[in-house]
Design an enzyme around this catalytic site. Sequence first.
Site, PDB file in Angstrom:
ATOM      1  N   LYS A  78      22.325 -43.280 -85.959  1.00  0.00           N
ATOM      2  CA  LYS A  78      23.168 -42.379 -85.178  1.00  0.00           C
ATOM      3  C   LYS A  78      23.689 -41.197 -85.993  1.00  0.00           C
ATOM      4  CE  LYS A  78      22.168 -45.151 -81.994  1.00  0.00           C
ATOM      5  NZ  LYS A  78      21.025 -44.821 -81.130  1.00  0.00           N
ATOM      6  N   GLU A 113      34.353 -40.155 -85.006  1.00  0.00           N
ATOM      7  CA  GLU A 113      34.315 -39.030 -84.058  1.00  0.00           C
ATOM      8  C   GLU A 113      35.668 -38.898 -83.366  1.00  0.00           C
ATOM      9  OE1 GLU A 113      29.787 -39.593 -82.268  1.00  0.00           O
ATOM     10  OE2 GLU A 113      31.493 -39.878 -80.961  1.00  0.00           O
ATOM     11  N   HIS A 121      29.724 -51.881 -71.011  1.00  0.00           N
ATOM     12  CA  HIS A 121      28.497 -51.224 -71.448  1.00  0.00           C
ATOM     13  C   HIS A 121      27.257 -51.666 -70.690  1.00  0.00           C
ATOM     14  CE1 HIS A 121      30.965 -49.441 -74.480  1.00  0.00           C
ATOM     15  NE2 HIS A 121      31.286 -50.630 -74.960  1.00  0.00           N
ATOM     16  N   ARG A 170      12.954 -44.644 -74.721  1.00  0.00           N
ATOM     17  CA  ARG A 170      12.171 -45.555 -73.891  1.00  0.00           C
ATOM     18  C   ARG A 170      12.293 -45.122 -72.428  1.00  0.00           C
ATOM     19  NH1 ARG A 170      17.339 -47.957 -74.529  1.00  0.00           N
ATOM     20  NH2 ARG A 170      18.299 -48.106 -72.474  1.00  0.00           N
TER      21      ARG A 170
END
Length: 519
Positions: free
Chosen positions: A132, A216, A251, A308
């Site tokens: 990431k 962040e 999630h 994907r």
Amino acid sequence: MATSRSDSGPATAPLRPVRRVLVANRGEIALRVIRACREEGIESVAVYSEPDRLAAHVRAADHAVWIGPAPSAESYLRIDKLIDAARKTDADAIHPGYGFLSERAEFAAAVTDAGLVFIGPPASAIQAMGDKTEARRRMRAAGVPVVPGVVEPIATIEALTAAARGIGFPVLLKAAAGGGGRGMRVVRAEADLAGAFAAAQGEALKAFGDGRVYVERLLAQPRHVEIQVLGDVHGTVIHLGERECSIQRRHQKLIEESPSVAVDAALRARMGEAAVRAASAVGYQSAGTCEFLLVPNGEFYFLEMNTRLQVEHTVTELVYGVDLVRQQFRVARGEPLALPPWSGDPRGWAIECRITAEDPFAEFMPAGGTVHYLRVPSGPGVRWDGWIEAGTEVPLHYDSLLGKLVVWSGTRERAIERMARALDELIVVGVPTSREFFQRVMAEPSFRRGDIDIEYWERVGRGLMARPPAASLVEAAAIAATLLEDEGRLHRVGQRSQAAGTATPSRWLEAARREGLRG
Ligand code: MV4
């Protein structure tokens, strides 16, 4: 739709035959790919674990290979067995579906090294987006807006403190190897940094075998809006607009739609261009998705890229008139993308509900069992991508998705009405499903207004399930159950559990079975 064609791509690339595809997956996505193979005149090879030996995807394919016992680690996650199966059946390509090995760069590389075509992006693109912080560096360099924060993992609490002061509280600690929300920690004040840092590192190490963490700014009330992209081997990258995926729980996405009420044509063009830049920067090919957070003031920030085909690709297919799996085959063969002339802008509205084998009245507890009866919704504008049938035993070894109910109509309002109608038509007896959650959302005013963000479950969704099911539903479940078991006993059990105020259709069935066994 925006197009970018880089100068670096070869002017002509050799065409690679794709005549027989091994589908390295199960469930609805294996069926989806096998159906596309059939339409394209491509032969298909299914793989299956022991409990899947009679599954629909096995019977739909032209060939099938047993790859091991139930646990994924011994079957659908075994790179060696999958490549062996492809060799033995003379397949020339492998489609990974989603989940399982679909985002493992080493799998893509192993497939290619075995002389087979990987129907997905290059291993290097999977690798680049999998880390990431590397992804953030590359996106920033490519001019893609990323959430304010650091682009290197943080090594010490001193460095973290300095970075967090620069960003401003609240901040969010994330795992560099992460994604999907695991290993995240919100920090609201400097005093809490050290504890959260240690916890995030520990969790990241446990979850990913990699304890690196970065930081962040925490964005407030964001929507999850993602952009579908397609790239070919000639360097062309296009986007197919957005999907609104804000309605999720822990999630796990629950409902997706395209387009998004929060995105107009101008914003779509800007987000689409950013996604095309993101994909081009890593040499992306095939179907992929750039996830963004869109905040109330209209700013958007790149989060990560899913390398994907996704579960919710269906809603994009319906509003853009494109078969994404077919486009993946074209790319795999080395052909240029060939989009229909009407695919430039979204047409109408599509909504998807993920129907899972989970009890929404019991905190979405996954449940196995036998499907005794199934009625699949149909009629105008309805698509069902599912794998279950009457008689299917739903194993607990894999994810709980039974099928995706997807509708299309001209407007969002009509699509919601259509979804409500289709949900009413869906009947699954024998396994609890999430259906009733979606029925309640379709009737819920803030959803109907489009007033949704990633907090919807906590703010609204959870409360919807506090109300017990209508007596008529419990009754309907009992009637279905009486077809299976002893009528008088069931009636008594049902009345008792309803009187106790704990009745849900699935619990009634469960209690009835217990009593049935005892009595
Ligand atoms: C965030 C965020 C708020 N601010 N990053 C969760 C999964 C992972 N893909 C990134 N996630 C988030 N990152 C900043 N800077 C909120 C989330 C988030 C979220 C994002 C998308 C969909 C659902 C979510 C649920 C909780 C948190």
